[in-house]
Design a protein around this motif. Structure first.
Motif, PDB file in Angstrom:
ATOM      1  N   TRP A 388       0.833  -1.209   0.000  1.00 14.17           N
ATOM      2  CA  TRP A 388       0.000   0.000   0.000  1.00 14.17           C
ATOM      3  C   TRP A 388       0.864   1.254   0.000  1.00 14.17           C
ATOM      4  N   THR A 392       0.693   3.985  -2.990  1.00 18.45           N
ATOM      5  CA  THR A 392      -0.001   5.244  -2.709  1.00 18.45           C
ATOM      6  C   THR A 392       0.942   6.421  -2.504  1.00 18.45           C
ATOM      7  N   PRO A 405      -5.393   8.975   2.158  1.00 21.50           N
ATOM      8  CA  PRO A 405      -5.331   7.520   2.017  1.00 21.50           C
ATOM      9  C   PRO A 405      -5.269   6.842   3.387  1.00 21.50           C
ATOM     10  N   TYR A 444      -9.622   5.747   0.164  1.00 20.31           N
ATOM     11  CA  TYR A 444      -8.964   6.964  -0.311  1.00 20.31           C
ATOM     12  C   TYR A 444     -10.026   8.047  -0.470  1.00 20.31           C
ATOM     13  N   VAL A 455      -6.402   7.144  -9.123  1.00 14.77           N
ATOM     14  CA  VAL A 455      -6.629   6.554  -7.794  1.00 14.77           C
ATOM     15  C   VAL A 455      -7.137   5.120  -7.920  1.00 14.77           C
ATOM     16  N   THR A 458      -4.563   2.656  -9.121  1.00 13.37           N
ATOM     17  CA  THR A 458      -3.613   2.367  -8.043  1.00 13.37           C
ATOM     18  C   THR A 458      -4.178   1.351  -7.068  1.00 13.37           C
ATOM     19  N   TYR A 459      -5.431   1.544  -6.664  1.00 13.65           N
ATOM     20  CA  TYR A 459      -6.011   0.642  -5.678  1.00 13.65           C
ATOM     21  C   TYR A 459      -6.315  -0.735  -6.272  1.00 13.65           C
TER      22      TYR A 459
END
Length: 540
Positions: A388, A392, A405, A444, A455, A458-459
């Motif tokens: 993570w 992030t 986040p 987030y 975003v 990324t997650y």
């Protein structure tokens, strides 16, 4: 004679529900206060969402319906937590004042084949979850009863309540129910998805503490589901979500409760190894947590934009108040650490504690939630934290004026799992687990729509990498907590094939034409998530 009456009564309670073979939508609507003209009946098949909205306004008053251009439309939309939801414009929003009006809305959606969504607190993160573009959004805000029965053992709760409303109503009576920990979360979504509480080690999850559901079916019938009345539906509603009907009342067990103790202790992230070890020990009962079920523990990590620092947070909550300056003995190990940079732990009311949890994630920003479950293991926590952070950290350098986040870990303890067998069990598929489980929740918050894809991409990578780490360590678990899931995850599938098959059978029985599966597409239905990975361009 009394024995015969008892037998007849018991048979009536457990008798099978079935939609009438000669079911007539027009007749049922008329009985609910909606009279469709002969001309409109003749046009059946071409009626649409606008007709449904017009019929609701004509039957129940224009103040109960909000449409674009009206001040009430913007006001009601602002009640959704995430920007993605409040920026979704339905054909109209309808606020029923009772179960019959809610039933009429469901039937009108069925008659016109108008897609619909149902809002309790509106705290889901993604668009469509409880608000629907160009469809009918049924906002349950006016169904806000909180009534304690005479023996103080059960509380009747309307789904339009948020948890702060419920606790504030019960605190003067020194009572509580098992419910949410964030003030603005709604009663309906949290409870139907499972519902983790401050008191879950004492009493189980919210869904395991419901005595009876009042439910509007796809036929507009208003029925009860309990251990003795429609018990298959009762089982399905305990974790199966909004797939079977519209719940208009929850009857929940009440418990004695005065003040409690709790809050957050915030540390530099450098303490993470020690904190993780203490957390796992607590979750496995190595420090008295099994003997003392009054406590609840979460560890989480976040980025503080004001100081540009990463932080570790230890959230500790305990059902019994403590003298000033003291902490529960069950948390001794968590206090055997360097002094925190911030400490809010003290005796306070449950409602106050929910407001503190609420303050970190206010309404009006863009939000995303993701989750996985693992067997509780120190190694996977460390790996997930590292993954993570790696993914992030680049996001924190983007030009967002608001971003937050968070990565949180909490344990499904063995005591919580034991409660899941109460009164016929629930749909979550967890009873029988021999080890405590770990729920991971990635969130987030940000403010720029232009950052959405970045975003979410990324997650999606974080989730994929975390699954791979769990596979390598042999600790993956199929369970997906519905209330934390993203729009590409499939909680129902995570309950296991046996539970899913039973849920599909219950759906077919109580909703044979699939109204809640076909016309309510925005949340987690029985055949898959709102978006498949192939539909989400940002999903890996």
């Amino acid at each position: 004679m009394k024995v015969l009456l008892v037998i007849i009564s018991t048979f009536a309670l457990v008798s099978s529900y079935e939609e009438a073979a000669d079911f007539d939508s027009f007749q049922k609507l008329k009985s609910l206060g909606v009279d469709i003209s002969e001309n409109d009946k003749a046009a059946n098949g071409t009626l649409n969402c606008c007709f449904a909205c017009d019929s609701l306004a004509r039957s129940f008053g224009s103040v109960a319906v909000a449409r674009a251009g009206q001040s009430s439309f913007e006001e009601w939309l602002s009640g959704f937590w995430s920007a993605q939801q409040s920026e979704t414009f339905p054909a109209c929003l309808f606020r029923p004042s009772n179960s019959e009006e809610a039933a009429a809305a469901v039937l009108l959606a069925r008659l016109t084949q108008c897609e619909f969504a149902v809002k309790s607190g509106g705290h889901a993160s993604f668009a469509g979850a409880s608000n629907i573009r160009d469809g009918l959004t049924i906002d349950l805000a006016s169904l806000n009863e909180v009534t304690v029965n005479e023996d103080r053992r059960v509380v009747s709760i309307g789904p339009g309540n948020r948890w702060h409303d419920v606790y504030s109503a019960l605190e003067p009576k020194n009572l509580t129910v098992v419910g949410g920990r964030v003030a603005s979360v709604g009663v309906g979504g949290l409870t139907l998805g499972g519902g983790i509480s401050f008191f879950s080690n004492l009493y189980g999850w919210a869904c395991d503490n419901i005595v009876n559901y009042e439910v509007v079916t796809a036929s507009g019938d208003i029925i009860n589901a309990s251990a003795t009345s429609n018990p298959d539906l009762f089982w399905a509603l305990r974790g199966g979500g909004n797939n079977f009907g519209l719940v208009t009342r929850f009857n929940a067990y009440a418990y004695p409760q005065g003040l409690m103790w709790g809050g957050d202790r915030v540390f530099p992230i450098a303490v993470n190894s020690s904190l993780i070890r203490k957390f796992v020990d607590w979750g496995r009962g190595r420090n008295g947590s099994v003997e003392d079920p009054n406590g609840a523990v979460i560890i989480s990590y976040s980025y503080d934009t004001a100081s540009a620092t990463w932080r570790a947070i230890n959230s500790l909550d305990y059902a019994i108040p403590q003298p000033d300056g003291n902490h529960p003995a069950a948390f001794d190990s968590f206090f055997d650490m360097p002094s925190p940079v911030f400490d809010s732990t003290r005796t306070k009311s449950q409602s106050q504690l929910t407001l503190e949890w609420d303050a970190a994630t206010p309404n009006g920003f863009r939000q995303t939630f993701w989750t996985l479950s693992f067997v509780l293991d120190e190694r996977i926590i460390s790996e997930v934290l590292q993954i993570w952070y790696e993914e992030t950290e680049p996001l924190t350098r983007l030009n967002f004026t608001v971003q937050f986040p968070v990565l949180a870990f909490q344990v499904i303890t063995l005591s919580q799992i034991e409660y899941m067998s109460r009164a016929g069990g629930n749909a979550l598929g967890l009873p029988g687990s021999s080890e405590p489980l770990l729920i991971v929740n990635w969130t987030y918050m940000w403010n720029e729509e232009s950052g959405d894809d970045k975003v979410l991409e990324t997650y999606a990578r974080v989730l994929s990498r975390a699954k791979a780490a769990g596979e390598r360590l042999g600790v993956n678990h199929r369970y997906i907590y519905q209330n934390y899931a993203s729009q590409v995850e499939d909680p129902i599938n995570g309950y296991g094939p046996e539970s899913k098959a039973k849920l599909l059978a219950v759906s077919q029985k109580y909703d044979p034409t699939g109204v809640f599966q076909r016309l309510q597409p925005g949340y987690f239905n029985l055949k898959g998530p709102p978006l498949s990975p192939s539909q989400a361009k940002w999903s890996s």
